[in-house]
Motif scaffolding. Structure first.
Motif, PDB file in Angstrom:
ATOM      1  N   ARG A 153       0.814  -1.205   0.000  1.00  0.00           N
ATOM      2  CA  ARG A 153       0.000   0.000   0.000  1.00  0.00           C
ATOM      3  C   ARG A 153       0.851   1.259   0.000  1.00  0.00           C
ATOM      4  N   GLY A 154       2.136   1.090  -0.369  1.00  0.00           N
ATOM      5  CA  GLY A 154       3.010   2.234  -0.545  1.00  0.00           C
ATOM      6  C   GLY A 154       3.586   2.804   0.726  1.00  0.00           C
ATOM      7  N   ILE A 155       3.571   2.069   1.843  1.00  0.00           N
ATOM      8  CA  ILE A 155       4.025   2.593   3.123  1.00  0.00           C
ATOM      9  C   ILE A 155       5.300   1.881   3.570  1.00  0.00           C
ATOM     10  N   VAL A 156       6.356   2.662   3.797  1.00  0.00           N
ATOM     11  CA  VAL A 156       7.602   2.149   4.374  1.00  0.00           C
ATOM     12  C   VAL A 156       7.636   2.595   5.831  1.00  0.00           C
ATOM     13  N   HIS A 157       7.781   1.661   6.747  1.00  0.00           N
ATOM     14  CA  HIS A 157       7.614   1.952   8.172  1.00  0.00           C
ATOM     15  C   HIS A 157       8.708   2.852   8.723  1.00  0.00           C
TER      16      HIS A 157
END
Length: 779
Positions: free
Chosen positions: A155-159
């Motif tokens: 979903r395009g999210i890098v933590h």
């Protein structure tokens, strides 16, 4: 509980003790404060962007939540944008390893907050020490965690701040379950409290590119590095990470891992199996190009270790493959020939499985590489527009890049086009969704054939986009062909049932509710049987079935069904989850269809604020609620109060969809009804005629919406004194309602009432008496 947001560049994120003290940061909020429907109970922690409180939700249901509130002294436009993006990203994630988002809003001062699942558990490190789980249990928990991170990457999210303190472990049905509790989005805060792009993360778990502040190089592989450090912590209890007085640099850590693979005895790594040291060396490679390309690839290799399969991280020698085969097939040694045959067969099977695994890994790497860099090229200034602007820009950029960068990998491109199509649907850009859904389907058909599973997998998005853009007539034959051919082609039964569910939705859009229920009922029952009643496809199918039952006035079945769905999903997702909001709107519509307008009004007014918060003021969903609320008010005689809702809905549907879309035509008809009640007869007459012309152009056959427009037109013609025209309109509406919905339709009384008014004006008392009878349906 919910951990704080990203820390500052030189400070680790910590959970505070339960001391009931609010932070000394200038905030007025503390235990006892009220924010929206939440009462703050206890301050849990803080980070660079926000504070986290344990809070008690008091309405519409009671539960404990973790409430994240932005720091007010850093609440400039860019910070608010990132906070909004984090909230939107979390709201779209639904994975057992990620804490759920329930609600979002703003304080009276305008500072944003969101409420998340409150997780009662202990940190991963504490679980490791206190529960003393065996190696297999630790690895299974880690795999679940990594799958959750992969879910975020897709979903395009890098933590960017993965570490044991951001991972809680709970026990569910006797099984340990990890839960990620913090998703700060890629920014830090400097000592003065202002937003910066400085280093974000925690040193022991931070990738080299994060440590060096190489922001353009930060992608999903940065999280892979952090996951490797978390696994190392889980395997050796952080001895190698925390054994010295200073933090071990990534190059030094990697060097020690590589040395241990060559026979050097490292006391801190002695307890870590050799194969897992290979795995760690790949995950913790200082050069991101040498790491696992995705979190999924890392999880797959850990699973291979548990399954006794060869690891991708271990050099693929014949000796290693044979050893792994023998380990998996331990049998008594009886005949040397049998052993030789088994080993030979094992080598062939292993070689084949390694080749297949490499193909799958290559596809996963390409997919992950593409998705993990989606946010990389975005200008932060774009974020100042808040809400969906940044996400739309990211998606537009991804769409442009997909065809260019993935043309040589068509299987990956099919997946990516599908992801982009579904994302555009979420942003309510249905034309763009149709463009990419069609591209995914056409590519799958061209590459694998119309009956291939990949082609079937693209059909739900494509047909949904066709319906949403007013082309249900194109979706219908496509679905009918696919369903007829699917069983013969050996397509999975669940996929066929989902297509039947899509067919039901398409038939309803075409005004064929009775045909639609023939498809919907078996689709709902079959998906419940195959996937279970709580699986998302099963829930969606039951929701559609309830709507179709209400269309056919079977409210005694529809209302209990929708109430049961709302109760079940509210218990797990919360009353304001997007799926639950959709169901609550359907319940309100059922009330209105059964002429319980006051109940519909109460439900719709309760929906308006959460829908606006989650989807935005002026979104399609918010407009749907406003239009329905206008109807509930008008039907109770609250004409003046209803007017702004009708006008706003009509004008915004025109803006969003144009005049020839089904929703625009329905909104025009509803607004015209209100204009008539408000005494603006000429405007009402003109608008009903325009809506009727548009409907007959798009839907030339009998249609329930056309029938309703004819009723409204007849009423306006009576008010204007056009009595002959009114009779023709109303008799046609009666005929069409019976043809579409049957002689017992609840829509018929409105036409009969209008005909009685007409015949009273004409002095035709016999006709007045005739249409006073409920059984009077045809002239």
């Amino acid at each position: 509980m919910n951990a704080p947001d990203d820390p500052s560049s030189d400070d680790r994120t910590e959970l505070l003790g339960h001391d009931q003290n609010a932070p000394a940061d200038g905030s007025d909020f503390g235990p006892g404060s009220r924010i929206g429907p939440y009462t703050l109970v206890e301050h849990l922690g803080e980070g660079g962007m926000g504070q986290v409180f344990l809070a008690e939700q008091v309405e519409p249901i009671r539960r404990r939540v973790a409430l994240k509130l932005i720091r007010r002294q850093i609440a400039d436009d860019l910070t608010l944008a990132y906070f909004q993006i984090e909230r939107q990203a979390l709201a779209r994630m639904e994975h057992p390893a990620i804490a759920r988002v329930y609600d979002a809003g703003r304080t009276e001062e305008g500072f944003p907050y969101f409420a998340m699942e409150y997780v009662e558990g202990i940190t991963l490190r504490r679980w490791r020490r206190e529960a003393s789980p065996d190696l297999a249990t630790r690895l299974r928990v880690f795999i679940t965690l990594v799958r959750g991170v992969q879910h975020a990457h897709e979903r395009g999210i890098v933590h960017r701040d993965l570490k044991p303190d951001n991972i809680l472990v709970t026990v569910v049905d006797g099984q340990a379950q990890p839960k990620l509790i913090d998703f700060g989005i890629a920014i830090g805060v400097d000592g003065s409290g202002s937003v910066s792009a400085h280093r974000a993360g925690t040193v022991d778990y931070m990738s080299p590119e994060q440590f060096a502040e190489q922001h353009a190089a930060i992608d999903a592989r940065s999280d892979v590095y952090s996951l490797g450090a978390v696994l190392l912590d889980l395997l050796d209890d952080a001895r190698i990470l925390r054994g010295g007085t200073t933090t071990l640099r990534p190059t030094e850590l990697h060097a020690r891992l590589r040395a241990s693979l060559k026979g050097h005895v490292d006391p801190d790594l002695r307890a870590v199996p050799l194969e897992l040291r290979h795995l760690l060396a790949r995950a913790l490679a200082p050069d991101r190009e040498h790491r696992y390309a995705s979190a999924a690839a890392l999880a797959d290799d850990v699973q291979r270790f548990l399954d006794g399969e060869p690891l991708a991280a271990v050099p693929a020698t014949r000796r290693y493959a044979m050893r792994k085969f023998v380990q998996r097939h331990r049998v008594p040694v009886a005949l040397a020939s049998a052993i030789a045959l088994a080993v030979l067969a094992g080598l062939v099977a292993t070689t084949w499985s390694l080749q297949r695994a490499e193909r799958e890994a290559a596809r996963a790497r390409a997919t992950a590489d593409f998705l993990s860099t989606v946010l990389a090229g975005v200008d932060p200034d774009t974020a100042r527009e808040l809400d969906k602007t940044l996400l739309r820009k990211v998606l537009d950029e991804a769409a442009l890049r997909a065809g260019r960068e993935l043309a040589a990998q068509p299987d990956v491109l099919i997946d990516i086009e599908g992801v982009i199509a579904r994302s555009y649907t979420g942003l309510e850009d249905h034309e763009r969704a149709l463009e990419h859904a069609r591209a995914a389907h056409d590519l799958a058909v061209a590459r694998n054939g119309e009956s291939a599973p990949s082609a079937y997998a693209t059909l739900p998005s494509l047909t949904t986009a066709l319906v949403n853009t007013g082309h249900a007539d194109q979706a219908l034959p496509m679905l009918e062909r696919a369903i007829a051919a699917g069983a013969a082609a050996g397509i999975d039964e669940a996929k066929i049932l989902q297509l039947r569910h899509n067919l039901a939705i398409t038939l309803r859009d075409l005004g064929r509710s009775r045909d639609a229920i023939v498809e919907s009922q078996p689709a709902s029952e079959g998906l419940d049987r195959l996937l279970g009643p709580d699986a998302e496809p099963s829930v969606n199918a039951r929701l559609t079935l309830a709507i179709l039952l209400a269309d056919l006035d079977r409210f005694d079945e529809a209302v209990p069904m929708i109430r049961e769905l709302i109760a079940r999903r509210s218990a797990t997702l919360g009353a304001d989850h997007p799926l639950v909001l959709t169901m609550r709107n359907s319940l309100a519509v059922f009330h209105m269809q059964s002429r319980k307008f006051a109940e519909g009004e109460r439900e719709l007014k309760a929906l308006l604020d959460p829908v606006r918060r989650q989807y935005g003021d002026g979104s399609r969903f918010a407009l749907m609620i406003e239009g329905n609320l206008g109807g509930a008010l008008r039907q109770q005689g609250k004409v003046e109060e209803a007017g702004p809702y009708y006008q706003r809905t009509y004008e915004n549907y025109l803006r969003l969809f144009g005049p020839d879309h089904m929703r625009s035509m329905q909104a025009a008809h509803n607004y015209a009804n209100w204009l008539l009640d408000a005494g603006r007869i000429a405007e009402a007459l003109a608008m009903q005629r325009s809506a009727l012309e548009a409907m007959r152009k798009q839907y030339p056959d009998d249609h329930p919406v056309t029938a309703e427009i004819l009723t409204g037109l007849g009423k306006a013609q009576i008010a204007a004194g056009d009595l002959d025209d009114a009779e023709r309109s109303l008799l046609e509406s009666m005929r069409m309602k019976i043809a579409v919905r049957g002689p017992d339709s609840s829509r018929l009384p409105a036409s009969r009432e209008a005909l009685r008014e007409l015949y009273t004006k004409l002095g035709r008392t016999d006709e007045v008496a005739r249409y006073a009878e409920p059984a009077a349906t045809t002239p």
